[in-house]
Design an enzyme around this catalytic site. Structure first.
Site, PDB file in Angstrom:
ATOM      1  N   ASP A  45       0.779  -1.250  -0.192  1.00 14.92           N
ATOM      2  CA  ASP A  45       0.051   0.163  -0.049  1.00 14.92           C
ATOM      3  C   ASP A  45       0.781   1.302   0.108  1.00 14.92           C
ATOM      4  OD1 ASP A  45      -2.819   1.226   0.550  1.00 14.92           O
ATOM      5  OD2 ASP A  45      -1.471   2.147   1.964  1.00 14.92           O
ATOM      6  N   TYR A  50       3.669   9.537   0.399  1.00 15.39           N
ATOM      7  CA  TYR A  50       4.838   8.831   1.224  1.00 15.39           C
ATOM      8  C   TYR A  50       6.280   9.273   0.761  1.00 15.39           C
ATOM      9  CZ  TYR A  50       0.293   6.540   2.624  1.00 15.39           C
ATOM     10  OH  TYR A  50      -0.954   6.153   3.047  1.00 15.39           O
ATOM     11  N   PRO A 221      -3.387   4.680  18.051  1.00 20.56           N
ATOM     12  CA  PRO A 221      -2.484   5.761  18.247  1.00 20.56           C
ATOM     13  C   PRO A 221      -1.270   5.198  17.947  1.00 20.56           C
ATOM     14  CG  PRO A 221      -3.233   4.763  20.453  1.00 20.56           C
ATOM     15  CD  PRO A 221      -4.073   3.977  19.263  1.00 20.56           C
ATOM     16  N   PHE A 224       0.920   6.849  15.024  1.00 24.85           N
ATOM     17  CA  PHE A 224       1.030   8.494  14.973  1.00 24.85           C
ATOM     18  C   PHE A 224       1.997   8.686  15.907  1.00 24.85           C
ATOM     19  CE2 PHE A 224      -3.129   6.940  13.348  1.00 24.85           C
ATOM     20  CZ  PHE A 224      -3.160   7.796  12.038  1.00 24.85           C
ATOM     21  N   LEU A 281       6.688  -8.703  10.900  1.00 26.40           N
ATOM     22  CA  LEU A 281       6.114  -9.158   9.595  1.00 26.40           C
ATOM     23  C   LEU A 281       5.396 -10.527   9.664  1.00 26.40           C
ATOM     24  CD1 LEU A 281       8.993  -8.177   7.002  1.00 26.40           C
ATOM     25  CD2 LEU A 281       6.797  -7.116   7.161  1.00 26.40           C
ATOM     26  N   GLN A 283       4.487 -11.936  12.489  1.00 27.84           N
ATOM     27  CA  GLN A 283       3.173 -11.943  13.479  1.00 27.84           C
ATOM     28  C   GLN A 283       2.078 -11.315  12.768  1.00 27.84           C
ATOM     29  OE1 GLN A 283       2.794  -9.523  17.106  1.00 27.84           O
ATOM     30  NE2 GLN A 283       4.730 -10.593  17.572  1.00 27.84           N
TER      31      GLN A 283
HETATM   32  P1  NAD Z   1       1.042   0.897  11.271  1.00 30.03           P
HETATM   33  O1  NAD Z   1       0.595  -0.254  10.530  1.00 30.03           O
HETATM   34  O2  NAD Z   1       2.609   1.369  10.564  1.00 30.03           O
HETATM   35  O3  NAD Z   1       1.665   0.501  12.718  1.00 30.03           O
HETATM   36  C1  NAD Z   1       1.760   1.486  13.716  1.00 30.03           C
HETATM   37  C2  NAD Z   1       2.894   1.111  14.345  1.00 30.03           C
HETATM   38  O4  NAD Z   1       2.964  -0.303  14.741  1.00 30.03           O
HETATM   39  C3  NAD Z   1       4.356   1.366  13.556  1.00 30.03           C
HETATM   40  O5  NAD Z   1       5.066   1.972  14.534  1.00 30.03           O
HETATM   41  C4  NAD Z   1       4.770  -0.371  13.463  1.00 30.03           C
HETATM   42  O6  NAD Z   1       6.419  -0.313  13.814  1.00 30.03           O
HETATM   43  C5  NAD Z   1       4.318  -0.955  14.785  1.00 30.03           C
HETATM   44  N1  NAD Z   1       4.056  -2.320  14.546  1.00 30.03           N
HETATM   45  C6  NAD Z   1       3.827  -2.897  13.297  1.00 30.03           C
HETATM   46  N2  NAD Z   1       3.558  -4.282  13.668  1.00 30.03           N
HETATM   47  C7  NAD Z   1       3.764  -4.454  14.902  1.00 30.03           C
HETATM   48  C8  NAD Z   1       3.860  -5.705  15.948  1.00 30.03           C
HETATM   49  N3  NAD Z   1       3.539  -6.731  15.601  1.00 30.03           N
HETATM   50  N4  NAD Z   1       4.328  -5.458  17.107  1.00 30.03           N
HETATM   51  C9  NAD Z   1       4.586  -4.321  17.556  1.00 30.03           C
HETATM   52  N5  NAD Z   1       4.561  -3.324  16.825  1.00 30.03           N
HETATM   53  C10 NAD Z   1       4.239  -3.304  15.431  1.00 30.03           C
HETATM   54  O7  NAD Z   1       0.049   2.244  11.377  1.00 30.03           O
HETATM   55  P2  NAD Z   1      -0.201   3.456  10.506  1.00 30.03           P
HETATM   56  O8  NAD Z   1       0.938   3.755   9.777  1.00 30.03           O
HETATM   57  O9  NAD Z   1      -0.956   4.221  11.137  1.00 30.03           O
HETATM   58  O10 NAD Z   1      -1.104   2.769   8.985  1.00 30.03           O
HETATM   59  C11 NAD Z   1      -0.668   1.436   8.400  1.00 30.03           C
HETATM   60  C12 NAD Z   1      -0.616   1.550   7.036  1.00 30.03           C
HETATM   61  O11 NAD Z   1      -2.090   2.452   6.498  1.00 30.03           O
HETATM   62  C13 NAD Z   1       0.430   2.859   6.366  1.00 30.03           C
HETATM   63  O12 NAD Z   1       1.643   2.698   6.214  1.00 30.03           O
HETATM   64  C14 NAD Z   1      -0.286   3.586   5.151  1.00 30.03           C
HETATM   65  O13 NAD Z   1       0.123   2.492   3.901  1.00 30.03           O
HETATM   66  C15 NAD Z   1      -1.915   3.221   5.565  1.00 30.03           C
HETATM   67  N6  NAD Z   1      -2.475   4.503   5.971  1.00 30.03           N
HETATM   68  C16 NAD Z   1      -3.306   5.087   4.835  1.00 30.03           C
HETATM   69  C17 NAD Z   1      -3.961   6.293   5.408  1.00 30.03           C
HETATM   70  C18 NAD Z   1      -4.622   7.267   4.239  1.00 30.03           C
HETATM   71  O14 NAD Z   1      -5.140   8.326   4.636  1.00 30.03           O
HETATM   72  N7  NAD Z   1      -5.507   6.286   3.486  1.00 30.03           N
HETATM   73  C19 NAD Z   1      -3.582   7.097   6.572  1.00 30.03           C
HETATM   74  C20 NAD Z   1      -2.614   6.396   7.462  1.00 30.03           C
HETATM   75  C21 NAD Z   1      -2.054   5.236   6.846  1.00 30.03           C
END
Ligand code: NAD
Length: 323
Positions: A45, A50, A221, A224, A281, A283
């Site tokens: 995605d 980005y 959260p 963010f 990844l 998990q």
């Molecule tokens: P994210 O999926 O990046 O998760 C948030 C955090 O969780 C990250 O810091 C990550 O390192 C951590 N994380 C991931 N897997 C984990 C695990 N198994 N254990 C512990 N920590 C873990 O959240 P996000 O960036 O808010 O959203 C995900 C995706 O959604 C983005 O990369 C983007 O592609 C998409 N997105 C789209 C929009 C939109 O406006 N359409 C907005 C925000 C995000």
């Protein structure tokens, strides 16, 4: 290994678990995409906004060159940024984005926000972000309507530059309006969806319309926190620490992130988490390997607080589209 898929109104299949690329730093992005593909992710995605599409493409190219996947095994998503909503800008920017990825077509092309901003020439700034200049938070709007932009996106499908179309950050009203004139199906709706912002009626309505829903920010959260100076996070408990989520995780012998993802995927809602390491990844992908009880799903719904993080005012922009 291919993850479970959902069928789009366009006729194509979309993986239920994908890999999000927002906030992946450029210097590690190609490696992360390559590792995600190696770990079994097939949906990537991305978005113009980005600022890492070239690096995403590099990771994809490496995986294809090494024979891990073929292009047709992948489902590559990108999003049209607000400054390119005028019809004459849609195709040129899509072609530039495809060139950055090094691919011929997007599997899914999404309107990122239902907001049209004044055009910023890519030669001046790319990606341009929300503001017209970099020294002010002021937004300058374009007169382009959603209808104009959507129809220009439909032309991308006609020309083979995109296979399916979707929208993101839309409300039910904007979607109902779009349904009056769309020629190609609205295949997906990508929205913020987590236990603090369940939007249950909206999700269920979209599913009844045959629009597949993709949840972004499934961990609420968590993601963010990576954004400096963002409003809306003070005093909010991380979902990974939440008692209800952890009790459900313990009951099933899974982790809190897996419960948060499964809460969506079990209802047919796609997820796109960004795991930064091999453990995360694996998990995140393995959320598909267990089943929540109905009472777990309902207990998680009860955490709803209508708490939205990805809201333009939280970044200082005068554009409260969700108010
Ligand atoms: P994210 O999926 O990046 O998760 C948030 C955090 O969780 C990250 O810091 C990550 O390192 C951590 N994380 C991931 N897997 C984990 C695990 N198994 N254990 C512990 N920590 C873990 O959240 P996000 O960036 O808010 O959203 C995900 C995706 O959604 C983005 O990369 C983007 O592609 C998409 N997105 C789209 C929009 C939109 O406006 N359409 C907005 C925000 C995000």
């Amino acid at each position: 290994m291919l993850s479970t898929t959902v069928k789009l109104a366009s006729g194509f299949e979309m993986p239920l678990v994908g890999y999000g690329t927002w906030k992946i730093p450029n210097n590690v992005c190609a490696d992360q995409i390559y590792n995600a593909i190696k770990a079994g992710y097939r949906l990537i995605d991305g978005a113009c906004d980005y600022g890492n599409e070239k690096e995403c493409g590099e990771g994809v190219r490496r995986a294809i060159e090494e024979g891990i996947v073929k292009r047709e095994d992948l489902f590559i998503v990108s999003k049209l940024w607000q400054t390119y909503h005028e019809k004459e800008h849609v195709e040129p920017i899509c072609k530039r984005m495809l060139a950055d990825w090094g691919i011929e077509y997007f599997d899914l092309f999404i309107m990122h926000f239902p907001v049209a901003l004044k055009f910023v020439d890519p030669a001046v700034r790319y990606p341009p972000g929300w503001t017209y200049t970099t020294d002010s938070l002021e937004l300058k709007f374009s007169d382009a309507t959603i209808q104009e932009t959507w129809q220009a996106m439909e032309a991308l499908v006609d020309k083979g530059l995109a296979r399916s179309l979707g929208v993101s950050n839309f409300s039910i009203q904007t979607l109902m309006d779009l349904q009056k004139y769309n020629r190609h199906p609205i295949s997906t709706l990508q929205i913020e969806h987590h236990p603090y912002l369940t939007q249950r009626k909206f999700v269920e309505w979209a599913q009844r319309q045959g629009i597949q829903v993709t949840a972004y920010s499934s961990f609420g959260p968590q993601g963010f926190q990576e954004i400096k100076g963002m409003d809306g996070l003070e005093g909010v408990e991380l979902l990974f620490n939440n008692k209800t989520i952890n009790a459900i995780a313990k009951k099933h012998g899974m982790t809190a992130p897996q419960v948060l993802l499964r809460w969506s995927t079990q209802r047919g809602v796609a997820v796109i988490p960004k795991g930064d390491c091999a453990e995360h990844l694996a998990q995140n992908m393995a959320n598909l390997n267990f089943k929540l009880d109905d009472e777990d799903i309902e207990a998680i719904y009860k955490l709803n607080a209508n708490l939205r993080f990805n809201d333009p005012p939280n970044y200082g922009f005068d554009c409260p589209i969700f108010a």
